[in-house]
Design an enzyme around this catalytic site. Structure first.
Site, PDB file in Angstrom:
ATOM      1  N   LYS A 177      11.072  29.465  21.082  1.00 26.22           N
ATOM      2  CA  LYS A 177      11.802  28.315  21.825  1.00 26.22           C
ATOM      3  C   LYS A 177      11.678  28.368  23.357  1.00 26.22           C
ATOM      4  CE  LYS A 177      16.655  28.852  22.535  1.00 26.22           C
ATOM      5  NZ  LYS A 177      16.963  28.167  23.937  1.00 26.22           N
TER       6      LYS A 177
HETATM    7  C1  5RP Z   1      21.823  29.667  25.658  1.00 26.88           C
HETATM    8  C2  5RP Z   1      20.553  29.671  25.010  1.00 26.88           C
HETATM    9  C3  5RP Z   1      20.531  28.201  24.418  1.00 26.88           C
HETATM   10  O1  5RP Z   1      20.578  28.438  22.851  1.00 26.88           O
HETATM   11  C4  5RP Z   1      19.370  27.295  24.662  1.00 26.88           C
HETATM   12  O2  5RP Z   1      19.344  27.357  26.197  1.00 26.88           O
HETATM   13  C5  5RP Z   1      19.383  25.974  24.119  1.00 26.88           C
HETATM   14  O3  5RP Z   1      20.553  25.147  24.551  1.00 26.88           O
HETATM   15  P1  5RP Z   1      20.411  23.900  25.708  1.00 26.88           P
HETATM   16  O4  5RP Z   1      19.624  22.910  25.038  1.00 26.88           O
HETATM   17  O5  5RP Z   1      21.683  23.538  25.935  1.00 26.88           O
HETATM   18  O6  5RP Z   1      19.568  24.488  26.820  1.00 26.88           O
HETATM   19  O7  5RP Z   1      19.822  30.087  24.882  1.00 26.88           O
HETATM   20  O8  5RP Z   1      22.011  31.171  25.946  1.00 26.88           O
END
Ligand code: 5RP
Length: 267
Positions: A177
């Site tokens: 991610k």
């Molecule tokens: C929070 C995270 C989130 O899961 C990640 O950032 C995804 O969320 P967003 O789309 O709101 O950024 O790691 O700790």
């Protein structure tokens, strides 16, 4: 078939090889916030759309505030222990184990590493060790590639994002991610041997901007989203999800997805 493939199928849709994951793990660092103050309500409403393939959630909220009619995949966050009140959000440690994730019924585990931060080394060692533990049980590891606060500007730098994605995979993550870069995101994907998914970051100005970002990432080879705020802080989260599902699983163009969004809002 083996355990890894089976569990990955609970996350990535077999028909498209893509996934729509909703992240609701923010409270562990940011506390209650708009959109997930009532996490149970948010989960129930979004689950009812039938569009969520999997959820990224902490063990505490999964245990106390999670209920679905469907049977979506579960990615258990296993790193944390840093809040906005503390000295550094990048100073995460391991907060769960693969055994605990399995006992709770999770399909995958997620751990953050903060590239370019003071805690880069420790968080990468944590990622690598968690990958070893996960692979003992054929459990996929989602590598959440974060950045230090001082590196915020680098979120848009494809070279830096490519570095993070590759480093996560090299340390054993099975899915990455990361952040979408408007330019050269195809190079980020090309340099990473495992599926790359995008987070959303802070709320975009409009839902159309969110659709454009997701479409751009998919065109460049991303396998979907692990997104939070841009979905559940939208004025129309369920309608937006239907449109996002159209982009991810039905190859819709932005215009078509936006039309679907409007239809859902007005129905
Ligand atoms: C929070 C995270 C989130 O899961 C990640 O950032 C995804 O969320 P967003 O789309 O709101 O950024 O790691 O700790």
């Amino acid at each position: 078939m083996n355990g890894m493939e089976w569990r990955l199928r609970r996350i990535m849709k077999k028909e498209t090889g893509r996934s729509l994951v909703i992240a609701v793990d923010h409270g562990m660092a940011l506390g209650p916030m708009s959109g997930i103050n009532d996490l149970k309500g948010t989960v129930t409403a979004l689950d009812a759309t039938g569009c969520v393939d999997a959820w990224l959630i902490t063990k505490g909220m999964y245990t106390h505030s999670f209920e679905t009619d469907g049977s979506p995949g579960i990615i258990m966050r296993a790193s944390g222990a840093a809040t906005i009140a503390g000295p550094d959000l990048c100073h995460e440690g391991i907060t769960s184990s693969v055994e605990e994730a399995l006992s709770l019924g999770a399909d995958a585990v997620a751990v953050s590493a903060f590239i370019g931060s003071e805690f880069e080394h420790q968080t990468l060692v944590d990622t690598a060790n968690m990958a070893t533990a996960c692979h003992r049980y054929n459990v996929p590891l989602l590598g959440v590639m974060g950045l230090g606060k001082t590196n915020e500007g680098m979120k848009k730098d494809p070279k830096f994002i490519a570095l993070g994605a590759r480093v996560g995979a090299e340390h054993g993550a099975d899915i990455i991610k990361t952040y979408y870069t408007e330019t050269d995101f195809d190079k980020v994907v090309a340099g990473c041997p495992v599926p790359v998914m995008i987070a959303g970051g802070p709320k975009c100005e409009t839902d159309l901007d969110t659709l454009k970002m997701i479409h751009g990432a998919l065109q460049d080879g991303a396998k979907g989203i692990v997104m939070g705020r841009n979905v559940w802080q939208s004025p129309h989260p369920a309608a937006l999800l239907a449109a996002v599902n159209g982009l991810i699983h039905e190859n819709m163009a932005v215009k078509e997805a936006n039309q679907l969004l409007e239809e859902k809002i007005n129905s």
